[in-house]
Design a protein around this motif. Structure first.
Motif: not given
Length: 184
Positions: A42-46, A165-166, A171-172, A178-179
């Motif tokens: 996830w760190e790589k693809q975040a 998740y994958n 995105r969600e 952010l909201v």
């Protein structure tokens, strides 16, 4: 702990084939190992969009995020790297990670449906306290529907959750966080 400290703890647990919270069951050890691999992925693809990055950089208000979690928590693996990335970009956001089982009193103030579900992000912003977690709304609906249909969570539900998740690519999670920070 900050995110770096949390990752050091998680890596040490993996190397020593242990986990947190006094758990010695093989499943918890396996989840701790698996989540270490997931966090690195996830760190790589975040990714955040340029608009999201620019919005975060413009924020002035001081915000503190306290996240209650455990290394064996499957929902934390995609969420924590995204939280850390947001905190890294936001100029006035402090991220602190606490182990749930070491902070039960705080956890009990932020239950989800009466359960100590994690990760639980608690946001302190001025006089306002709000929270997020343990998972984004789409994933929560999927899990709730699965429980209604099957009566409980099982290996199939956990696999479907990770697939969700994958496919969602975080995105969600990003949108909801952010909201929480005030983005419309």
């Amino acid at each position: 702990m900050n995110y770096s400290d949390y990752k050091e703890l998680h890596k040490r647990l993996v190397d020593e084939n242990r986990t947190t919270g006094g758990h010695t069951e093989p499943a918890y050890l396996e989840y701790t190992q698996l989540n270490w691999q997931r966090i690195k992925r996830w760190e790589k693809q975040a990714k955040l969009t340029d608009q999201e990055i620019n919005w975060l950089k413009e924020q002035k208000a001081s915000v503190r995020w306290v996240v209650l979690t455990e290394p064996w928590c499957g929902d934390a693996a995609p969420s924590l790297p995204l939280m850390a990335k947001i905190a890294e970009i936001h100029p006035s956001l402090e991220l602190e990670i606490l182990l749930r089982d070491d902070n039960i009193e705080l956890m009990n103030q932020f239950l989800t449906g009466g359960a100590q579900s994690i990760p639980k992000l608690i946001q302190y912003s001025g006089d306002t306290i709000s929270s997020w977690g343990p998972r984004p709304e789409g994933a929560a609906r999927m899990i709730d529907d699965y429980k209604i249909q099957h009566g409980k969570l099982d290996a199939t539900a956990r696999e479907q959750l990770q697939q969700w998740y994958n496919e969602n690519k975080g995105r969600e999670i990003v949108s909801e966080l952010l909201v929480l920070l005030g983005r419309k």
